[in-house]
Design an enzyme around this catalytic site. Sequence first.
Site, PDB file in Angstrom:
ATOM      1  N   LYS A 132      34.216  58.518  38.932  1.00  0.00           N
ATOM      2  CA  LYS A 132      33.992  57.312  39.746  1.00  0.00           C
ATOM      3  C   LYS A 132      35.075  57.275  40.825  1.00  0.00           C
ATOM      4  O   LYS A 132      36.217  56.895  40.585  1.00  0.00           O
ATOM      5  CB  LYS A 132      34.069  56.028  38.902  1.00  0.00           C
ATOM      6  CG  LYS A 132      33.472  54.865  39.689  1.00  0.00           C
ATOM      7  CD  LYS A 132      34.198  53.556  39.594  1.00  0.00           C
ATOM      8  CE  LYS A 132      35.430  53.325  40.368  1.00  0.00           C
ATOM      9  NZ  LYS A 132      35.324  53.182  41.832  1.00  0.00           N
ATOM     10  N   GLY A 141      30.712  52.916  42.668  1.00  0.00           N
ATOM     11  CA  GLY A 141      30.582  51.467  42.496  1.00  0.00           C
ATOM     12  C   GLY A 141      31.957  50.854  42.366  1.00  0.00           C
ATOM     13  O   GLY A 141      32.971  51.548  42.478  1.00  0.00           O
ATOM     14  N   GLY A 184      35.370  49.092  40.915  1.00  0.00           N
ATOM     15  CA  GLY A 184      36.232  49.330  39.762  1.00  0.00           C
ATOM     16  C   GLY A 184      35.951  48.344  38.648  1.00  0.00           C
ATOM     17  O   GLY A 184      35.869  48.711  37.473  1.00  0.00           O
ATOM     18  N   VAL A 225      31.750  49.261  37.494  1.00  0.00           N
ATOM     19  CA  VAL A 225      31.499  50.632  37.003  1.00  0.00           C
ATOM     20  C   VAL A 225      32.730  51.189  36.272  1.00  0.00           C
ATOM     21  O   VAL A 225      32.615  51.764  35.187  1.00  0.00           O
ATOM     22  CB  VAL A 225      31.097  51.558  38.175  1.00  0.00           C
ATOM     23  CG1 VAL A 225      30.908  52.981  37.702  1.00  0.00           C
ATOM     24  CG2 VAL A 225      29.831  51.045  38.819  1.00  0.00           C
ATOM     25  N   GLY A 226      33.912  50.986  36.872  1.00  0.00           N
ATOM     26  CA  GLY A 226      35.144  51.504  36.260  1.00  0.00           C
ATOM     27  C   GLY A 226      35.343  50.923  34.867  1.00  0.00           C
ATOM     28  O   GLY A 226      35.573  51.650  33.892  1.00  0.00           O
ATOM     29  N   GLU A 235      48.056  57.976  36.177  1.00  0.00           N
ATOM     30  CA  GLU A 235      48.918  58.401  37.297  1.00  0.00           C
ATOM     31  C   GLU A 235      48.994  57.212  38.237  1.00  0.00           C
ATOM     32  O   GLU A 235      48.011  56.894  38.905  1.00  0.00           O
ATOM     33  CB  GLU A 235      48.300  59.598  38.029  1.00  0.00           C
ATOM     34  CG  GLU A 235      48.123  60.832  37.188  1.00  0.00           C
ATOM     35  CD  GLU A 235      49.433  61.543  36.884  1.00  0.00           C
ATOM     36  OE1 GLU A 235      50.472  61.190  37.475  1.00  0.00           O
ATOM     37  OE2 GLU A 235      49.420  62.448  36.040  1.00  0.00           O
ATOM     38  N   CYS A 269      51.621  58.492  46.675  1.00  0.00           N
ATOM     39  CA  CYS A 269      52.280  57.854  45.529  1.00  0.00           C
ATOM     40  C   CYS A 269      53.692  58.385  45.322  1.00  0.00           C
ATOM     41  O   CYS A 269      54.571  57.668  44.889  1.00  0.00           O
ATOM     42  CB  CYS A 269      51.442  58.043  44.277  1.00  0.00           C
ATOM     43  SG  CYS A 269      50.975  59.744  44.028  1.00  0.00           S
ATOM     44  N   GLU A 280      56.114  48.899  45.664  1.00  0.00           N
ATOM     45  CA  GLU A 280      55.452  50.001  46.352  1.00  0.00           C
ATOM     46  C   GLU A 280      54.666  49.431  47.531  1.00  0.00           C
ATOM     47  O   GLU A 280      53.755  48.621  47.340  1.00  0.00           O
ATOM     48  CB  GLU A 280      54.503  50.721  45.396  1.00  0.00           C
ATOM     49  CG  GLU A 280      53.865  51.917  46.055  1.00  0.00           C
ATOM     50  CD  GLU A 280      52.857  52.620  45.178  1.00  0.00           C
ATOM     51  OE1 GLU A 280      51.966  51.940  44.646  1.00  0.00           O
ATOM     52  OE2 GLU A 280      52.950  53.842  45.029  1.00  0.00           O
TER      53      GLU A 280
HETATM   54  P1  NAD Z   1      43.334  51.014  42.853  1.00  0.00           P
HETATM   55  O1  NAD Z   1      44.069  50.920  41.586  1.00  0.00           O
HETATM   56  O2  NAD Z   1      42.953  49.762  43.520  1.00  0.00           O
HETATM   57  O3  NAD Z   1      41.985  51.841  42.684  1.00  0.00           O
HETATM   58  C1  NAD Z   1      41.945  53.120  42.116  1.00  0.00           C
HETATM   59  C2  NAD Z   1      40.589  53.330  41.467  1.00  0.00           C
HETATM   60  O4  NAD Z   1      40.489  52.439  40.365  1.00  0.00           O
HETATM   61  C3  NAD Z   1      39.408  53.033  42.367  1.00  0.00           C
HETATM   62  O5  NAD Z   1      38.375  53.957  42.070  1.00  0.00           O
HETATM   63  C4  NAD Z   1      39.011  51.632  41.951  1.00  0.00           C
HETATM   64  O6  NAD Z   1      37.633  51.352  42.193  1.00  0.00           O
HETATM   65  C5  NAD Z   1      39.298  51.673  40.463  1.00  0.00           C
HETATM   66  N1  NAD Z   1      39.579  50.377  39.846  1.00  0.00           N
HETATM   67  C6  NAD Z   1      40.191  49.309  40.389  1.00  0.00           C
HETATM   68  N2  NAD Z   1      40.266  48.305  39.486  1.00  0.00           N
HETATM   69  C7  NAD Z   1      39.705  48.758  38.342  1.00  0.00           C
HETATM   70  C8  NAD Z   1      39.473  48.194  37.054  1.00  0.00           C
HETATM   71  N3  NAD Z   1      39.831  46.941  36.755  1.00  0.00           N
HETATM   72  N4  NAD Z   1      38.877  48.961  36.108  1.00  0.00           N
HETATM   73  C9  NAD Z   1      38.503  50.225  36.385  1.00  0.00           C
HETATM   74  N5  NAD Z   1      38.671  50.803  37.592  1.00  0.00           N
HETATM   75  C10 NAD Z   1      39.280  50.087  38.558  1.00  0.00           C
HETATM   76  O7  NAD Z   1      44.249  51.950  43.758  1.00  0.00           O
HETATM   77  P2  NAD Z   1      43.997  52.429  45.219  1.00  0.00           P
HETATM   78  O8  NAD Z   1      44.293  51.261  46.104  1.00  0.00           O
HETATM   79  O9  NAD Z   1      42.695  53.103  45.367  1.00  0.00           O
HETATM   80  O10 NAD Z   1      45.131  53.558  45.356  1.00  0.00           O
HETATM   81  C11 NAD Z   1      46.424  53.275  45.677  1.00  0.00           C
HETATM   82  C12 NAD Z   1      47.327  53.248  44.453  1.00  0.00           C
HETATM   83  O11 NAD Z   1      47.190  54.451  43.700  1.00  0.00           O
HETATM   84  C13 NAD Z   1      48.796  53.210  44.812  1.00  0.00           C
HETATM   85  O12 NAD Z   1      49.431  52.238  44.016  1.00  0.00           O
HETATM   86  C14 NAD Z   1      49.311  54.592  44.479  1.00  0.00           C
HETATM   87  O13 NAD Z   1      50.660  54.689  44.180  1.00  0.00           O
HETATM   88  C15 NAD Z   1      48.468  54.984  43.355  1.00  0.00           C
HETATM   89  N6  NAD Z   1      48.377  56.447  43.252  1.00  0.00           N
HETATM   90  C16 NAD Z   1      49.053  57.085  42.261  1.00  0.00           C
HETATM   91  C17 NAD Z   1      49.013  58.467  42.166  1.00  0.00           C
HETATM   92  C18 NAD Z   1      49.730  59.212  41.086  1.00  0.00           C
HETATM   93  O14 NAD Z   1      49.402  60.349  40.848  1.00  0.00           O
HETATM   94  N7  NAD Z   1      50.696  58.634  40.435  1.00  0.00           N
HETATM   95  C19 NAD Z   1      48.277  59.193  43.080  1.00  0.00           C
HETATM   96  C20 NAD Z   1      47.598  58.494  44.083  1.00  0.00           C
HETATM   97  C21 NAD Z   1      47.649  57.108  44.144  1.00  0.00           C
END
Ligand code: NAD
Length: 473
Positions: free
Chosen positions: A171, A202, A204, A207-208, A246, A280, A380
């Site tokens: 997803k 979809g 988070g 679908v997540g 991650e 990140c 962050e």
């Molecule tokens: P996000 O957490 O908003 O979304 C990431 C994914 O999670 C998306 O696919 C989103 O649809 C899904 N999601 C969101 N809420 C959810 C829930 N309640 N249940 C299930 N799925 C859910 O993050 P983002 O804005 O897409 O990415 C940025 C963040 O990701 C930053 O904080 C960054 O540091 C982190 N990041 C970490 C790494 C790492 O390897 N440590 C790598 C890349 C990004």
Amino acid sequence: MKIYDKLFIDGRWTFPDSDSDAIDVINPYTEAVCGQVPSANEADTNAAVMAARNAFDAWAATAPEKRAALIQHLAQKLMEYTDEISQTITMELGMPISMSTTIQSGLPAGSMSSYVDLAKNLQVREEIGNSIVIKEPAGVCAFITPWNYPLHQIVGKVAPALAAGCTMLVKPSSETPLNAFILAKITQEIGLPNGVFNLVTGSGELVGEALCRHPQVDLISFTGSTHAGRRIGTIAAQGIKRLTLELGGKSTNIILEDADFEKAVSNGVKNMFLNSGQTCSALSRMLVPENLLDQAAAIAKDTALKLKVGDPADAGVFMGPLVSRKQQQRVLNYIKQGIEQGAELICGGTDIPDHLKSGYFVMPTIFSHVSNQMTIAKEEIFGPVLCIIPFKDETDAVNIANDSIYGLSGAVWSKDQDRAIKIAEKLRTGQVAINGGRHNILAPFGGYKQSGRGREFGKFGLEEFLEIKSIQL
Ligand code: NAD
């Protein structure tokens, strides 16, 4: 404009059950819709999970050599699709094309390829005393991924899962889902058995979370914000599912007085502004000796002002826009807080030049005289904002670095490599680069503290997808 109106479930392109509106993908440079993907619902998610479950036994029993051959074919195809992948990701994310080609397209192809030998040489059986210890594929895996290095983050999960014999559902982020459809198409082209790889798009929350709750999902691997990671961890705990996270970071770049100062500072600035700061592991806190603070600030400013900001399709551009209006506003808000809390703004800020008013731009922004207690040093930001923080001595530098809820990455610069390694050992982070040490796709990647749990890439990434059984004789 790329329009995908079907999900990829059980090896077939399938119309979603849901009658919700499709998800618009926005080009962050033009601010126009550049693609559409389906908005799946729980029924779609369930169909995809059951496809992965039904495919599991046969895929888990497939010989490692055959799995390795398919992974090799996938890697080759990813190389063949380099142009389409890099152009697609530049369009949906805004990373300049010159860097997309190597980082957003070349890196995932390389990571996929690195799992060919790991799959072939997988040791799944050893004897310990009167026991046979067997490693088995962990089962059906749900992968939830973000937008900043979208295909790299998907492949970092898909490649080891395939090597281990797991089946999976991806997803992707709704900001950058288009590249995942190219990967799905490739899995079909190489003849990956139906149901081994499934793609659902979809929200988070819908679908997540449905994936995380599903009783037929054995393992969840999530990359994204610490906020969503905490929520996913809570849901995963209800089903006692295996979990890799991650998450975010606030990494430090410690530049010692004996370093090649000019090189270290300018390298740190470019590291910070890569992908508009949406990395990140970005080195967002630069720590310098207090007597060299002004010198560091001058070099940093000079470096930042030379970076070309603009149209990501222009080969000479170093920094494009941020991914979305929401992200732009979030970053500008942090910059305001930095100014209000008394940090010294040495370049960038909340003003955006007229020629960049269209597109979600934020100029490379550097604050000096930052204290580690300020919001901009603690949270962050995930945008092009660098904090320069003075330290008194080595111990003070290590204390400042470790005074964070995060522990993802870090860097140390010194003429004396042994001295730098000793400091690296004291940092509570998952990886540290010495004097600009290069990224290694075989090295484990992951975080301490609230930056996550588990490791990705190389053999450590593969271990995450194996269950361990002991048989006593
Ligand atoms: P996000 O957490 O908003 O979304 C990431 C994914 O999670 C998306 O696919 C989103 O649809 C899904 N999601 C969101 N809420 C959810 C829930 N309640 N249940 C299930 N799925 C859910 O993050 P983002 O804005 O897409 O990415 C940025 C963040 O990701 C930053 O904080 C960054 O540091 C982190 N990041 C970490 C790494 C790492 O390897 N440590 C790598 C890349 C990004």
